[in-house]
Scaffold this motif. Structure first.
Motif, PDB file in Angstrom:
ATOM      1  N   VAL A 281       0.841  -1.201   0.000  1.00  0.00           N
ATOM      2  CA  VAL A 281       0.000   0.000   0.000  1.00  0.00           C
ATOM      3  C   VAL A 281       0.878   1.254   0.000  1.00  0.00           C
ATOM      4  CG1 VAL A 281      -1.632   1.371   1.370  1.00  0.00           C
ATOM      5  CG2 VAL A 281      -2.027  -1.078   1.052  1.00  0.00           C
ATOM      6  N   GLY A 282       1.985   1.204   0.737  1.00  0.00           N
ATOM      7  CA  GLY A 282       2.887   2.352   0.817  1.00  0.00           C
ATOM      8  C   GLY A 282       3.508   2.749  -0.515  1.00  0.00           C
ATOM      9  N   ASP A 283       3.478   1.820  -1.522  1.00  0.00           N
ATOM     10  CA  ASP A 283       4.026   2.128  -2.846  1.00  0.00           C
ATOM     11  C   ASP A 283       3.035   2.890  -3.717  1.00  0.00           C
ATOM     12  OD1 ASP A 283       6.254   0.590  -2.148  1.00  0.00           O
ATOM     13  OD2 ASP A 283       5.408  -1.245  -3.023  1.00  0.00           O
ATOM     14  N   ILE A 284       1.771   2.968  -3.273  1.00  0.00           N
ATOM     15  CA  ILE A 284       0.715   3.561  -4.101  1.00  0.00           C
ATOM     16  C   ILE A 284       0.506   5.015  -3.685  1.00  0.00           C
ATOM     17  CG2 ILE A 284      -1.639   3.272  -4.953  1.00  0.00           C
ATOM     18  CD1 ILE A 284      -1.568   0.388  -3.894  1.00  0.00           C
ATOM     19  N   LEU A 285       0.357   5.861  -4.669  1.00  0.00           N
ATOM     20  CA  LEU A 285       0.222   7.302  -4.441  1.00  0.00           C
ATOM     21  C   LEU A 285      -0.864   7.601  -3.409  1.00  0.00           C
ATOM     22  CD1 LEU A 285       1.447   9.956  -5.596  1.00  0.00           C
ATOM     23  CD2 LEU A 285      -0.539  10.028  -7.140  1.00  0.00           C
ATOM     24  N   GLU A 286      -0.483   8.356  -2.399  1.00  0.00           N
ATOM     25  CA  GLU A 286      -1.420   8.700  -1.333  1.00  0.00           C
ATOM     26  C   GLU A 286      -2.573   9.528  -1.898  1.00  0.00           C
ATOM     27  OE1 GLU A 286      -1.010  10.146   3.294  1.00  0.00           O
ATOM     28  OE2 GLU A 286       0.792   9.768   2.102  1.00  0.00           O
ATOM     29  N   GLY A 287      -3.773   9.210  -1.440  1.00  0.00           N
ATOM     30  CA  GLY A 287      -4.941   9.952  -1.899  1.00  0.00           C
ATOM     31  C   GLY A 287      -5.508   9.470  -3.221  1.00  0.00           C
ATOM     32  N   SER A 288      -4.816   8.524  -3.884  1.00  0.00           N
ATOM     33  CA  SER A 288      -5.296   8.031  -5.182  1.00  0.00           C
ATOM     34  C   SER A 288      -6.417   7.012  -4.995  1.00  0.00           C
ATOM     35  CB  SER A 288      -4.147   7.386  -5.970  1.00  0.00           C
ATOM     36  OG  SER A 288      -3.693   6.216  -5.312  1.00  0.00           O
ATOM     37  N   GLU A 289      -7.246   6.866  -6.032  1.00  0.00           N
ATOM     38  CA  GLU A 289      -8.336   5.871  -5.993  1.00  0.00           C
ATOM     39  C   GLU A 289      -7.765   4.468  -5.864  1.00  0.00           C
ATOM     40  OE1 GLU A 289     -11.236   6.118  -9.086  1.00  0.00           O
ATOM     41  OE2 GLU A 289     -11.516   8.282  -8.840  1.00  0.00           O
ATOM     42  N   LEU A 290      -6.608   4.260  -6.491  1.00  0.00           N
ATOM     43  CA  LEU A 290      -5.988   2.933  -6.450  1.00  0.00           C
ATOM     44  C   LEU A 290      -5.610   2.562  -5.014  1.00  0.00           C
ATOM     45  CD1 LEU A 290      -5.424   0.947  -8.773  1.00  0.00           C
ATOM     46  CD2 LEU A 290      -3.064   1.682  -8.736  1.00  0.00           C
ATOM     47  N   ARG A 291      -5.071   3.538  -4.294  1.00  0.00           N
ATOM     48  CA  ARG A 291      -4.681   3.268  -2.903  1.00  0.00           C
ATOM     49  C   ARG A 291      -5.918   2.953  -2.057  1.00  0.00           C
ATOM     50  NH1 ARG A 291       0.272   5.672   0.375  1.00  0.00           N
ATOM     51  NH2 ARG A 291      -0.373   5.295   2.520  1.00  0.00           N
ATOM     52  N   GLU A 292      -6.979   3.724  -2.270  1.00  0.00           N
ATOM     53  CA  GLU A 292      -8.225   3.466  -1.531  1.00  0.00           C
ATOM     54  C   GLU A 292      -8.748   2.066  -1.852  1.00  0.00           C
ATOM     55  OE1 GLU A 292      -9.423   5.419   0.903  1.00  0.00           O
ATOM     56  OE2 GLU A 292      -7.548   6.488   0.486  1.00  0.00           O
ATOM     57  N   ALA A 293      -8.641   1.673  -3.121  1.00  0.00           N
ATOM     58  CA  ALA A 293      -9.116   0.341  -3.539  1.00  0.00           C
ATOM     59  C   ALA A 293      -8.282  -0.758  -2.887  1.00  0.00           C
ATOM     60  CB  ALA A 293      -9.056   0.219  -5.063  1.00  0.00           C
ATOM     61  N   ALA A 294      -6.973  -0.534  -2.768  1.00  0.00           N
ATOM     62  CA  ALA A 294      -6.088  -1.533  -2.133  1.00  0.00           C
ATOM     63  C   ALA A 294      -6.441  -1.689  -0.652  1.00  0.00           C
ATOM     64  CB  ALA A 294      -4.628  -1.123  -2.292  1.00  0.00           C
ATOM     65  N   ILE A 295      -6.695  -0.569   0.020  1.00  0.00           N
ATOM     66  CA  ILE A 295      -7.050  -0.612   1.443  1.00  0.00           C
ATOM     67  C   ILE A 295      -8.403  -1.294   1.633  1.00  0.00           C
ATOM     68  CG2 ILE A 295      -7.680   0.845   3.428  1.00  0.00           C
ATOM     69  CD1 ILE A 295      -5.524   2.870   2.347  1.00  0.00           C
ATOM     70  N   ALA A 296      -9.363  -0.974   0.736  1.00  0.00           N
ATOM     71  CA  ALA A 296     -10.698  -1.584   0.821  1.00  0.00           C
ATOM     72  C   ALA A 296     -10.611  -3.098   0.650  1.00  0.00           C
ATOM     73  CB  ALA A 296     -11.618  -0.979  -0.236  1.00  0.00           C
ATOM     74  N   PHE A 297      -9.758  -3.535  -0.289  1.00  0.00           N
ATOM     75  CA  PHE A 297      -9.600  -4.980  -0.492  1.00  0.00           C
ATOM     76  C   PHE A 297      -9.011  -5.643   0.754  1.00  0.00           C
ATOM     77  CE2 PHE A 297      -6.898  -8.604  -1.431  1.00  0.00           C
ATOM     78  CZ  PHE A 297      -7.826  -9.468  -1.992  1.00  0.00           C
ATOM     79  N   ASN A 298      -7.986  -5.035   1.322  1.00  0.00           N
ATOM     80  CA  ASN A 298      -7.346  -5.620   2.503  1.00  0.00           C
ATOM     81  C   ASN A 298      -8.329  -5.742   3.666  1.00  0.00           C
ATOM     82  OD1 ASN A 298      -4.918  -5.917   1.189  1.00  0.00           O
ATOM     83  ND2 ASN A 298      -4.052  -4.015   1.965  1.00  0.00           N
ATOM     84  N   THR A 299      -9.188  -4.736   3.828  1.00  0.00           N
ATOM     85  CA  THR A 299     -10.192  -4.776   4.890  1.00  0.00           C
ATOM     86  C   THR A 299     -11.161  -5.929   4.652  1.00  0.00           C
ATOM     87  OG1 THR A 299     -10.018  -2.397   5.204  1.00  0.00           O
ATOM     88  CG2 THR A 299     -12.008  -3.454   6.050  1.00  0.00           C
ATOM     89  N   ARG A 300     -11.593  -6.061   3.386  1.00  0.00           N
ATOM     90  CA  ARG A 300     -12.534  -7.140   3.038  1.00  0.00           C
ATOM     91  C   ARG A 300     -11.869  -8.509   3.232  1.00  0.00           C
ATOM     92  NH1 ARG A 300     -17.496  -8.704   3.301  1.00  0.00           N
ATOM     93  NH2 ARG A 300     -18.382  -9.692   1.467  1.00  0.00           N
ATOM     94  N   TYR A 301     -10.597  -8.598   2.888  1.00  0.00           N
ATOM     95  CA  TYR A 301      -9.890  -9.880   3.053  1.00  0.00           C
ATOM     96  C   TYR A 301      -9.769 -10.219   4.540  1.00  0.00           C
ATOM     97  CZ  TYR A 301      -6.981 -13.764   1.572  1.00  0.00           C
ATOM     98  OH  TYR A 301      -6.521 -15.028   1.319  1.00  0.00           O
ATOM     99  N   GLY A 302      -9.552  -9.198   5.365  1.00  0.00           N
ATOM    100  CA  GLY A 302      -9.522  -9.418   6.813  1.00  0.00           C
ATOM    101  C   GLY A 302     -10.853  -9.960   7.310  1.00  0.00           C
TER     102      GLY A 302
END
Length: 372
Positions: A281-302
């Motif tokens: 996640v730290g490699d993805i531009l902060e504030g970008s939609e892609l970063r939000e999507a990565a965080i959302a996926f990780n939450t769902r996987y949890g």
């Protein structure tokens, strides 16, 4: 060097927890490779990966059944449960690491190492466990002091050590007029809660069923007794399904390992999205939609891991939700892998499988379970 032997019930529980970690560690790489394949190509590879992901979930559930059978507690929300990719497998194989990457030759080469049969290189035959001089912290087994200088050559060897440990401890208990199989039988997951094309889920309640469960895992991964098929339903083992893709030919009845003679199959090695390997996640531009999507996926996987933990701890019917949920990840993963990664030219996003630390069941869920 003598082979490693499990001598205490606590060690056996630790090994079975590692077995669950091991089975899970293969799911993110296989799932990501599956969904990285572009539409309309590589149908054979898509089918192989889909079937194998479902069977790895089956193996995870079997390992949970065995752990429950001896009074252990399956816990997939422990902070160390999910591998930080790239990672050595939790059974301690150290000659390769498993990572998150697109479908392709490199991914297949790793998948073959994951599923390799327990036939070690000639110079290692008869050597029992392999002594290693690499730092102990690269394998999860290092958490046990007696494990820190050892690792297994294959998943099959690892499970064989578990089988020997079960036999040893049950014989010891039998002499004392007891048994190690003291777990609550209502926690066993059976086939009514999990449909898989290959292999039946049966309750583990004694020595015989525990050994049968272990045999099923080994055979589905690497084949039965050096052959290319498992013993039960004559399905091709995972290793040889991957090998078909690498060699571009199907196995057929009577073929020897490494020599498929069936029809040709087509593999488009360029037919996958160019995702960045082992993205964080730290490699993805902060504030970008892609970063939000990565965080959302990780939450769902949890949440998926929480669901499995509850299923394995007395609510087996929840497993009926888990497999469909795994395939619901498809849309979330596609949102990541079909989009370019800012500041990384030519590379697309990817799921990172960095599960938010300390996720536990919400208080309301725990209370609901108390009332159930």
């Amino acid at each position: 060097m003598d082979s490693y032997s499990i001598k205490t019930l606590d060690e056996l529980k630790e090994f079975l927890y590692r077995a669950m970690q091991l089975e899970h560690a293969t799911i993110p790489p296989y799932l990501t490779a599956l969904y990285s394949i572009k539409p309309g190509v590589n149908q054979d590879a898509t089918q192989v990966l889909r079937v194998i992901v479902v069977e790895e979930m089956l193996h995870l559930t079997i390992a949970a059944n065995i752990l429950n059978a001896i009074g252990g507690k399956p816990d997939l929300v422990r902070p160390d449960f999910v591998a930080s990719y790239p990672a050595a497998l939790p059974d301690g194989e150290t000659d390769f690491k498993v990572g998150i990457q697109a479908f392709g030759r490199e991914a297949l080469a790793t998948f073959l190492k994951i599923e390799r049969p327990a036939q070690r290189p000639e110079h290692l035959v008869g050597k029992g466990l392999i002594y290693r001089k690499t730092p102990p912290d690269i394998t999860a087994l290092a958490s046990h002091p007696r494990h820190e200088d050892f690792h297994f050559y294959s998943i099959g060897e690892f499970y064989s050590a578990i089988a020997e440990g079960i036999k040893y401890l049950e014989a010891e208990a039998h002499e004392a007029g007891t048994t190690i199989f003291t777990g609550d039988r209502s926690r066993q997951i059976t086939s009514e809660y999990y449909y898989s094309g290959g292999g039946e889920l049966f309750p583990v309640t004694d020595l015989k069923s525990a050994l049968e469960a272990i045999d099923l895992i080994i055979e589905q991964g690497e084949g039965d007794g050096g052959g290319i098929y498992d013993d039960d339903d004559h399905e091709l083992a995972h290793y040889y399904r991957f090998e078909e893709l690498v060699k571009g030919r199907y196995y057929q009845k009577g073929d020897q390992p490494g020599q498929p003679t069936g029809p040709h199959l087509q593999v488009d090695w360029e037919g996958a999205y160019p995702i960045k390997e082992n993205l964080k996640v730290g490699d993805i531009l902060e504030g970008s939609e892609l970063r939000e999507a990565a965080i959302a996926f990780n939450t769902r996987y949890g949440e998926f891991l929480q669901l499995l933990t509850r299923a394995y701890n007395g609510q087996p019917s929840l497993l009926l939700e888990a497999v469909p949920m795994m395939f619901e990840f498809r849309n979330m993963i596609l949102e990541l892998i079909r989009n370019p990664l800012p500041k990384h030219p030519g590379k697309n996003g990817s799921p990172t499988y960095e599960i938010p630390g300390g996720i536990k069941q919400p208080a309301v869920t725990r209370q609901a379970e108390v009332n159930a």
